[in-house]
Write a protein that holds these residues in place. Structure first.
Motif, PDB file in Angstrom:
ATOM      1  N   PRO A 102      -9.612 -34.918 -14.862  1.00  0.00           N
ATOM      2  CA  PRO A 102      -9.671 -33.459 -14.684  1.00  0.00           C
ATOM      3  C   PRO A 102     -10.124 -32.718 -15.943  1.00  0.00           C
ATOM      4  O   PRO A 102     -10.959 -31.801 -15.860  1.00  0.00           O
ATOM      5  CB  PRO A 102      -8.239 -33.095 -14.292  1.00  0.00           C
ATOM      6  N   GLN A 129     -10.922 -30.508  -9.848  1.00  0.00           N
ATOM      7  CA  GLN A 129      -9.880 -30.085  -8.916  1.00  0.00           C
ATOM      8  C   GLN A 129      -9.416 -31.238  -8.027  1.00  0.00           C
ATOM      9  O   GLN A 129      -8.232 -31.348  -7.709  1.00  0.00           O
ATOM     10  CB  GLN A 129     -10.372 -28.922  -8.050  1.00  0.00           C
ATOM     11  N   ILE A 132      -6.649 -33.305  -9.841  1.00  0.00           N
ATOM     12  CA  ILE A 132      -5.456 -32.708 -10.453  1.00  0.00           C
ATOM     13  C   ILE A 132      -4.157 -33.342  -9.972  1.00  0.00           C
ATOM     14  O   ILE A 132      -3.139 -33.228 -10.650  1.00  0.00           O
ATOM     15  CB  ILE A 132      -5.404 -31.168 -10.300  1.00  0.00           C
ATOM     16  N   ASP A 137       3.480 -32.320 -14.094  1.00  0.00           N
ATOM     17  CA  ASP A 137       3.851 -30.911 -14.177  1.00  0.00           C
ATOM     18  C   ASP A 137       4.340 -30.589 -15.590  1.00  0.00           C
ATOM     19  O   ASP A 137       5.175 -29.740 -15.798  1.00  0.00           O
ATOM     20  CB  ASP A 137       4.923 -30.584 -13.138  1.00  0.00           C
ATOM     21  N   GLY A 141      -0.558 -30.976 -18.105  1.00  0.00           N
ATOM     22  CA  GLY A 141      -0.998 -30.681 -16.739  1.00  0.00           C
ATOM     23  C   GLY A 141      -1.184 -29.193 -16.522  1.00  0.00           C
ATOM     24  O   GLY A 141      -2.163 -28.745 -15.917  1.00  0.00           O
ATOM     25  N   LYS A 142      -0.259 -28.415 -17.036  1.00  0.00           N
ATOM     26  CA  LYS A 142      -0.354 -26.954 -16.897  1.00  0.00           C
ATOM     27  C   LYS A 142      -1.554 -26.409 -17.672  1.00  0.00           C
ATOM     28  O   LYS A 142      -2.225 -25.484 -17.212  1.00  0.00           O
ATOM     29  CB  LYS A 142       0.937 -26.299 -17.363  1.00  0.00           C
ATOM     30  N   LYS A 145      -4.687 -27.285 -15.581  1.00  0.00           N
ATOM     31  CA  LYS A 145      -4.700 -26.461 -14.362  1.00  0.00           C
ATOM     32  C   LYS A 145      -5.029 -25.010 -14.695  1.00  0.00           C
ATOM     33  O   LYS A 145      -5.783 -24.361 -13.971  1.00  0.00           O
ATOM     34  CB  LYS A 145      -3.367 -26.577 -13.624  1.00  0.00           C
ATOM     35  N   LEU A 148      -8.701 -24.786 -15.299  1.00  0.00           N
ATOM     36  CA  LEU A 148      -9.433 -24.805 -14.025  1.00  0.00           C
ATOM     37  C   LEU A 148      -9.390 -23.432 -13.372  1.00  0.00           C
ATOM     38  O   LEU A 148     -10.415 -22.951 -12.863  1.00  0.00           O
ATOM     39  CB  LEU A 148      -8.855 -25.864 -13.085  1.00  0.00           C
ATOM     40  N   ASP A 149      -8.231 -22.792 -13.388  1.00  0.00           N
ATOM     41  CA  ASP A 149      -8.114 -21.449 -12.805  1.00  0.00           C
ATOM     42  C   ASP A 149      -9.024 -20.458 -13.532  1.00  0.00           C
ATOM     43  O   ASP A 149      -9.701 -19.639 -12.894  1.00  0.00           O
ATOM     44  CB  ASP A 149      -6.662 -20.959 -12.868  1.00  0.00           C
TER      45      ASP A 149
END
Length: 170
Positions: A102, A129, A132, A137, A141-142, A145, A148-149
């Protein structure tokens, strides 16, 4: 990826020192110099795929030119394709090979976005995506993510700008 590397592997430890030079001390050029030295020592792309992947991923972050950043990101992805979970575990990296993708695809997507190749950026974003689920978590990972957002938002803004330009000029 590099922030989690609390490992006994000497090369990965040195790469992490370069990451710290860049991210915590703001010494981008010093980090780039250290990475170049390590790159030569490991034999470049012929080196251990784990070292090549982590080093190229880190070297991409200290490039001033997006074309060079893309070259390094592509090297990191190519090296990841040669990795095994056993090799990653042997080095003490706290994730599977799948957990690397990712971030690697996110970085490629960002390069393509900067270069204005929105189609390729979206392709890489979709690959990121799709992977992921391999992320935990945890903080890493955050972080990915969240990246990506942000990229989704940036691509949407870029696409709106292109449509707006076309409607004005066309």
């Amino acid at each position: 990826m590099q922030e989690q590397l609390m490992i006994s592997d000497e090369t990965l430890t040195r790469i992490n020192q370069g990451v710290q030079l860049h991210h915590q001390q703001g010494q981008r050029e010093a980090a780039r110099d250290l990475f170049a030295q390590i790159w030569d020592e490991i034999g470049g792309e012929r080196g251990d795929p784990l070292h090549v992947c982590v080093l190229a991923h880190s070297m991409a972050d200290v490039q001033d030119d997006v074309h060079q950043e893309l070259v390094w990101d592509e090297r990191a992805l190519a090296a990841a394709d040669l990795l095994t979970d056993d090799r990653v575990a042997q080095a003490g990296v706290p994730m599977s090979v799948a957990g690397l993708y990712p971030s690697l695809h996110l970085n490629l997507a960002e390069c393509y976005r900067k270069l204005g190749d929105l189609d390729r950026a979206r392709e890489c974003l979709q690959r990121a995506q799709a992977g992921i689920g391999a992320l935990g978590d945890d903080e890493y990972g955050k972080l990915i993510k969240g990246g990506l957002d942000r990229l989704v938002e940036q691509l949407a803004a870029s696409e709106r700008a292109v449509r707006s330009f076309r409607s004005v000029s066309g």
